[in-house]
Design a protein around this motif. Structure first.
Motif, mmCIF file in Angstrom:
data_model
loop_
_atom_site.group_PDB
_atom_site.id
_atom_site.type_symbol
_atom_site.label_atom_id
_atom_site.label_comp_id
_atom_site.label_asym_id
_atom_site.label_seq_id
_atom_site.Cartn_x
_atom_site.Cartn_y
_atom_site.Cartn_z
ATOM 1 N N ARG A 22 -0.940 -11.879 -7.742
ATOM 2 C CA ARG A 22 -0.794 -12.649 -6.499
ATOM 3 C C ARG A 22 0.620 -12.543 -5.952
ATOM 4 N N VAL A 23 1.632 -12.556 -6.864
ATOM 5 C CA VAL A 23 3.019 -12.395 -6.411
ATOM 6 C C VAL A 23 3.211 -11.011 -5.811
ATOM 7 N N LEU A 24 2.643 -9.998 -6.507
ATOM 8 C CA LEU A 24 2.814 -8.619 -6.050
ATOM 9 C C LEU A 24 2.195 -8.413 -4.677
ATOM 10 N N ARG A 25 0.996 -8.973 -4.484
ATOM 11 C CA ARG A 25 0.338 -8.812 -3.191
ATOM 12 C C ARG A 25 1.112 -9.525 -2.090
ATOM 13 N N ALA A 26 1.704 -10.697 -2.436
ATOM 14 C CA ALA A 26 2.519 -11.408 -1.456
ATOM 15 C C ALA A 26 3.731 -10.578 -1.073
ATOM 16 N N ARG A 27 4.366 -9.944 -2.065
ATOM 17 C CA ARG A 27 5.549 -9.119 -1.767
ATOM 18 C C ARG A 27 5.170 -7.910 -0.931
ATOM 19 N N MET A 28 3.967 -7.356 -1.178
ATOM 20 C CA MET A 28 3.512 -6.227 -0.354
ATOM 21 C C MET A 28 3.328 -6.659 1.097
ATOM 22 N N GLN A 29 2.973 -7.933 1.311
ATOM 23 C CA GLN A 29 2.804 -8.436 2.678
ATOM 24 C C GLN A 29 4.085 -9.054 3.208
ATOM 25 N N ASN A 30 5.215 -8.828 2.513
ATOM 26 C CA ASN A 30 6.521 -9.290 2.952
ATOM 27 C C ASN A 30 6.603 -10.813 3.024
ATOM 28 N N ARG A 31 6.110 -11.500 1.985
ATOM 29 C CA ARG A 31 6.306 -12.941 1.898
ATOM 30 C C ARG A 31 6.584 -13.314 0.452
ATOM 31 N N LYS A 32 6.903 -14.595 0.228
ATOM 32 C CA LYS A 32 7.410 -14.982 -1.078
ATOM 33 C C LYS A 32 6.297 -15.077 -2.117
ATOM 34 N N GLY A 33 5.197 -15.722 -1.748
ATOM 35 C CA GLY A 33 4.074 -15.805 -2.679
ATOM 36 C C GLY A 33 4.187 -16.973 -3.626
ATOM 37 N N LEU A 235 -0.968 -0.915 -9.491
ATOM 38 C CA LEU A 235 -0.329 -0.811 -8.182
ATOM 39 C C LEU A 235 -1.286 -0.220 -7.161
ATOM 40 N N LEU A 236 -2.025 0.823 -7.566
ATOM 41 C CA LEU A 236 -2.932 1.503 -6.631
ATOM 42 C C LEU A 236 -4.028 0.556 -6.152
ATOM 43 N N VAL A 237 -4.609 -0.189 -7.093
ATOM 44 C CA VAL A 237 -5.712 -1.092 -6.730
ATOM 45 C C VAL A 237 -5.223 -2.161 -5.764
ATOM 46 N N ASN A 238 -4.012 -2.697 -6.006
ATOM 47 C CA ASN A 238 -3.498 -3.735 -5.105
ATOM 48 C C ASN A 238 -3.109 -3.180 -3.747
ATOM 49 N N LEU A 239 -2.598 -1.938 -3.752
ATOM 50 C CA LEU A 239 -2.241 -1.303 -2.473
ATOM 51 C C LEU A 239 -3.491 -1.086 -1.640
ATOM 52 N N VAL A 240 -4.550 -0.585 -2.285
ATOM 53 C CA VAL A 240 -5.806 -0.351 -1.573
ATOM 54 C C VAL A 240 -6.383 -1.677 -1.089
ATOM 55 N N ASP A 241 -6.249 -2.710 -1.933
ATOM 56 C CA ASP A 241 -6.758 -4.037 -1.562
ATOM 57 C C ASP A 241 -6.079 -4.559 -0.302
ATOM 58 N N ASN A 242 -4.759 -4.345 -0.212
ATOM 59 C CA ASN A 242 -4.020 -4.829 0.946
ATOM 60 C C ASN A 242 -4.245 -3.986 2.187
ATOM 61 N N ALA A 243 -4.602 -2.715 1.977
ATOM 62 C CA ALA A 243 -4.594 -1.787 3.116
ATOM 63 C C ALA A 243 -5.966 -1.559 3.723
ATOM 64 N N THR A 244 -7.029 -2.026 3.080
ATOM 65 C CA THR A 244 -8.364 -1.696 3.587
ATOM 66 C C THR A 244 -9.133 -2.957 3.956
ATOM 67 N N ASP B 38 3.719 -18.807 5.536
ATOM 68 C CA ASP B 38 3.391 -18.654 4.122
ATOM 69 C C ASP B 38 3.225 -19.972 3.369
ATOM 70 N N LEU B 39 2.167 -20.705 3.684
ATOM 71 C CA LEU B 39 1.869 -21.916 2.902
ATOM 72 C C LEU B 39 1.504 -21.574 1.461
ATOM 73 N N GLU B 40 1.143 -20.311 1.188
ATOM 74 C CA GLU B 40 0.682 -19.978 -0.162
ATOM 75 C C GLU B 40 1.797 -20.102 -1.185
ATOM 76 N N ARG B 41 3.062 -20.163 -0.752
ATOM 77 C CA ARG B 41 4.129 -20.319 -1.737
ATOM 78 C C ARG B 41 4.094 -21.695 -2.391
ATOM 79 N N PHE B 42 3.363 -22.644 -1.822
ATOM 80 C CA PHE B 42 3.138 -23.927 -2.497
ATOM 81 C C PHE B 42 1.842 -23.908 -3.294
ATOM 82 N N GLY B 43 1.199 -22.733 -3.399
ATOM 83 C CA GLY B 43 -0.058 -22.636 -4.134
ATOM 84 C C GLY B 43 -1.279 -22.928 -3.291
ATOM 85 N N VAL B 44 -1.095 -23.027 -1.971
ATOM 86 C CA VAL B 44 -2.214 -23.390 -1.094
ATOM 87 C C VAL B 44 -3.128 -22.191 -0.889
#
Lengths: 274, 177
Positions: A22-33, A235-244, B38-44
């Motif tokens: 979940r953190v990795l996917r958030a970083r791929m979308q340019n957010r903190k996660g 990495l590949l599975v998450n990249l495909v998940d985010n891109a398709t 990004d509300l998900e950073r609070f686990g939402v």
């Protein structure tokens, strides 16, 4: 002793993997996660929630699904028969489908139908993978497969089809029509709540452990190659998940079944001539 | 022993329901969930399933068509839960107040914990409201909270029927019995 430890912590490892993903996917979308331990926070919260029981059969089948999946993972870690493990995993999916059909919710029925069709699509690929390992190693035993050298070169086409069924098992784009959270609200798990949903949630973690342990079999006794395969695939599975985007259920079956069976059969026929 | 209440605050799953809103607040809620805020950073997570949700985000004035679904969704959510009224319409009815087909805010039907004003309320305000709701969620227990009875006989001030002041508070009708 080491095996017993790994079997005991298998769901926790899966939870960590899910949190990291979940953190990795958030970083791929340019957010903190969310934080890394977010799946465990969810789990603790679900213990403290009120649980609605639709019918006892439904709730118990969810728990049985989780336990069967844990047994499957335990058998892989212990190095038992690969064919037996694949069929036992099929049994756990059957429990999930029965749970979906045991309530009157329409979403649950659609989810169970789709789960059934997805099982139809990926099960032949798993069986063909086991046959491929048998032709290389002369045995279905996982301990024998792990003792031999890496079989990724002769089984390369089967490896590609296995990569294709990972998103189906892990409910990821483009093959997440079984869950389809925006339309059928999670499919089979729609009627679960509280502590019973927690078992479904932990079963999702065990699916991660199951599918990545099967992936590691392609590396054989080469631990470095196994680690590289795991990281690369993750990495590949998450990249495909985010891109398709999600494909329809009909297209999922068409793509996975035809491509999987063609590639797998070509590989097996090729192996029999070598 | 683990204190489960501490973790309750860390993983709120929200259910978003549009009770006849103009869609203005709804797109602001979706903006709050999107990568920019990004509300998900609070686990939402936006679950869309009442049986697995903790926070009930309601937008819009309650119309006669949506009020049954509103109460239905509220009762399908397991305790503990927090209700957040997003936007002026959900709080008070806004410009639709005292129209014949619109109720005066959602708190005539379900107990509301946090009111987020604004037409439409901005994503920052919604995030503040959700975080405020988390503090309330931490203190709630697993027990059932009583839903409101609808309202007493309508009182008329200055010729305007004001149903807000005639709404029964929690436990008020029990005391009468």
């Amino acid at each position: 002793m080491m095996e017993a430890f790994f079997i005991a912590v298998a769901p926790l490892l899966g939870g960590l993997l899910y949190g990291f993903e979940r953190v990795l996917r958030a970083r791929m979308q340019n957010r903190k996660g969310p934080p890394l331990l977010q799946p465990f926070y969810d789990m603790y919260k679900l213990i403290g929630k009120q649980a609605f029981i639709v019918n006892p059969y439904h709730s118990i089948l969810g728990i049985v699904y989780f336990i069967t999946l844990w047994i499957v993972v335990a058998f892989i870690i212990l190095g038992e028969n690969l064919l037996y493990i694949i069929f036992l995993h099929l049994l756990s999916v059957v429990f999930l489908i029965l749970a979906g059909f045991s309530v009157r919710s329409v979403y649950s029925h659609i989810g169970a139908n789709r789960e059934l069709l997805a099982t139809l699509a990926y099960e032949p690929v798993l069986v063909m993978m086991a046959v491929g390992f048998f032709m290389i190693n002369g045995s279905f035993e996982i301990s024998a497969i792990r003792a031999n050298a890496s079989s990724i070169i002769p089984l390369f086409l089967l490896f590609l089809t296995f990569l294709m069924i990972i998103p189906v098992k892990l409910k990821k784009s483009p093959f997440n029509a079984t869950e389809a959270h925006q339309e059928i609200i999670g499919g089979v798990e729609v009627e679960y709540s509280g502590v019973f949903f927690e078992f479904m949630y932990m079963a999702k973690w065990l699916e991660y452990v199951f599918i990545y342990l099967l992936l590691m079999l392609f590396a054989g006794d080469n631990i470095a190659l196994g680690t590289a395969l795991f990281i690369g695939t993750f990495l590949l599975v998450n990249l495909v998940d985010n891109a398709t985007a999600r494909v329809k259920m009909r297209d999922l079956i068409k793509i996975v079944l035809t491509l999987g069976i063609v590639l797998g059969t070509v590989n097996l026929i090729g192996l029999s001539y070598v | 022993m683990f204190d489960l209440k501490k973790y309750r605050k860390k993983s709120p799953w929200i259910l978003h329901y549009n009770a006849g809103s103009c869609n203005g607040c709804d797109i602001e809620i979706l903006a709050a969930l999107s990568p920019k805020y990004d509300l998900e950073r609070f686990g939402v997570i936006n679950t869309g399933n009442p049986k697995q949700s903790d926070i009930f985000l309601v937008t819009g004035p309650v119309t006669y068509r949506t009020r049954e679904r509103l109460v239905e969704l509220y009762t399908q959510m397991p305790e503990p839960k927090v209700v957040i009224a997003v936007g002026s319409c959900a709080c008070t009815g806004c410009v639709f107040r005292d129209m014949y087909n619109v109720e005066v805010g959602i708190d005539r039907y379900i107990p509301v914990d946090v009111y987020v004003p604004g037409c439409a309320s901005s994503p920052e305000l919604i995030i503040d409201g959700v975080v405020k709701g988390l503090e309330i969620l931490e203190h709630k227990s697993k027990e059932m909270e009583k839903p409101f009875k609808l309202f007493k006989a309508a009182t008329i001030d200055d010729g305007i029927v004001n149903r807000r002041h005639s709404a029964l508070k929690v436990g008020e009708d029990d005391a009468k019995d």
